[in-house]
Design a protein around this motif. Structure first.
Motif, PDB file in Angstrom:
ATOM      1  N   ASN A  44      -2.381   8.291  -2.938  1.00 45.15           N
ATOM      2  CA  ASN A  44      -3.452   7.522  -3.561  1.00 45.15           C
ATOM      3  C   ASN A  44      -4.695   8.402  -3.592  1.00 45.15           C
ATOM      4  O   ASN A  44      -5.395   8.539  -2.596  1.00 45.15           O
ATOM      5  CB  ASN A  44      -3.713   6.238  -2.778  1.00 45.15           C
ATOM      6  N   LEU A  50      -4.458   0.732  -2.701  1.00 47.17           N
ATOM      7  CA  LEU A  50      -3.367   0.256  -3.551  1.00 47.17           C
ATOM      8  C   LEU A  50      -2.482  -0.641  -2.707  1.00 47.17           C
ATOM      9  O   LEU A  50      -1.787  -0.179  -1.800  1.00 47.17           O
ATOM     10  CB  LEU A  50      -2.560   1.439  -4.110  1.00 47.17           C
ATOM     11  N   TRP A  53       2.366  -1.546  -2.770  1.00 48.52           N
ATOM     12  CA  TRP A  53       2.835  -0.456  -3.625  1.00 48.52           C
ATOM     13  C   TRP A  53       4.355  -0.500  -3.792  1.00 48.52           C
ATOM     14  O   TRP A  53       5.088  -0.928  -2.911  1.00 48.52           O
ATOM     15  CB  TRP A  53       2.401   0.897  -3.073  1.00 48.52           C
ATOM     16  N   THR A  86       9.785   0.678  -1.634  1.00 48.65           N
ATOM     17  CA  THR A  86       8.515   0.128  -1.183  1.00 48.65           C
ATOM     18  C   THR A  86       8.434   0.305   0.329  1.00 48.65           C
ATOM     19  O   THR A  86       9.296   0.968   0.926  1.00 48.65           O
ATOM     20  CB  THR A  86       8.394  -1.354  -1.588  1.00 48.65           C
ATOM     21  N   ILE A 121       4.851   3.500 -10.926  1.00 52.16           N
ATOM     22  CA  ILE A 121       4.246   3.087  -9.665  1.00 52.16           C
ATOM     23  C   ILE A 121       3.454   1.824  -9.928  1.00 52.16           C
ATOM     24  O   ILE A 121       2.599   1.791 -10.814  1.00 52.16           O
ATOM     25  CB  ILE A 121       3.341   4.186  -9.086  1.00 52.16           C
ATOM     26  N   GLY A 123       1.490  -1.881  -8.199  1.00 56.66           N
ATOM     27  CA  GLY A 123       0.770  -2.415  -7.050  1.00 56.66           C
ATOM     28  C   GLY A 123      -0.456  -3.161  -7.531  1.00 56.66           C
ATOM     29  O   GLY A 123      -0.590  -3.488  -8.701  1.00 56.66           O
TER      30      GLY A 123
END
Length: 278
Positions: A44, A50, A53, A86, A121, A123
């Protein structure tokens, strides 16, 4: 030889005028010909967190084991193995500003490239706007074609009050070869460990699904394969409705030995008919 790829995934959040960058680092750390080990780091690189995620990507080869992150989904579609990772339940599902998460795995030999594709990705940013992308939705595999002569059974080799050990055998007495076979079943207890197979977590319409490891992906006609597992609490409960839930690339061409038998019988029948006509 190590391969290093850096993919910067730009995640646009409503309420922000600039793109937020999440860095996806892939490194092949070992390769022994029939398989390889790889490490993925998700960084990140922004000043906001985030949350929840989730990382999805595709590979040309099957993952046989993974660690450091939780593999929550996997399936095979359109010639690619698709995976979602995850955080484990005991890990922090929030990727703080400047923090990173690691995914490590072992996979079978890659027929083309080991580099992940279709990287997504997802989130949310500090509980505000969701980050999402429809491309992260995997294609649900088609049901396995019905194949006569496939038998799947289990044998309990040990059982105690809090667990059990079983072996599952898939036998192919048909005239076709099964590629990338996956066995599904219902079971009212947990599975604590398994061996000689890969537990899959995709949508297979079964409580549990296990696929072939990279070294046993093809089950030829006349062959059988056995894998095992340890079960948790649930004394007296064992797998039900054992079935083939997926098999890609089924070969329906008879084995060469069958061709020889058919040819021999044809020649014999021709010789008999010719002799009677004299």
């Amino acid at each position: 030889m190590k391969h290093f790829v850096k993919i910067v995934t730009l995640l646009y959040l409503s309420g922000f005028t600039q793109a937020h960058g999440i860095i996806f680092n892939f490194e092949q750390t070992n390769n022994w010909g029939s398989g390889y080990q790889a490490s993925i780091t998700v960084e990140n690189d922004e000043d906001t967190d985030l949350e929840d995620w989730e990382v999805s990507f595709s590979l040309t080869s099957k993952i046989t084991s993974s660690w450091d992150s939780n593999r929550v989904q996997s399936n095979f579609a359109d010639g690619l193995w698709n995976y979602t990772f995850t955080a484990f339940s005991y890990q922090n599902s929030t990727l703080g500003a400047g923090d990173s998460a690691v995914i490590q795995y072992v996979a079978g030999a890659a027929p083309t490239t080991a580099t992940p594709t279709n990287v997504v990705i997802t989130g949310s940013n500090s509980g505000d706007s969701d980050i999402d992308d429809d491309s992260s939705d995997f294609v649900t595999p088609d049901p396995a074609p019905a194949v006569d002569g496939i038998a799947i059974s289990y044998v309990a080799t040990n059982e105690w009050l809090t667990g059990a050990t079983i072996n599952i055998t898939i036998s192919n007495s048909s005239e076709v070869s099964l590629d990338n076979w996956i066995v599904g079943f219902e079971l009212d207890r947990s599975i604590t460990s398994s061996w000689n197979s890969v537990q899959l977590l995709g949508d297979y319409d079964a409580d549990y699904a296990f696929g072939a490891p990279s070294y046993a992906e093809t089950l030829a006609a006349g062959q059988s394969y056995t894998f095992g597992m340890n079960l948790g609490n649930g004394f007296g409960s064992f797998p039900e409705n054992l079935r083939l839930v997926q098999s890609n690339g089924i070969t329906v061409v008879p084995e060469p030995s069958n061709y020889a038998i058919i040819l021999s019988l044809s020649i014999l029948l021709f010789a008999i008919c010719r002799r009677r006509s004299r």
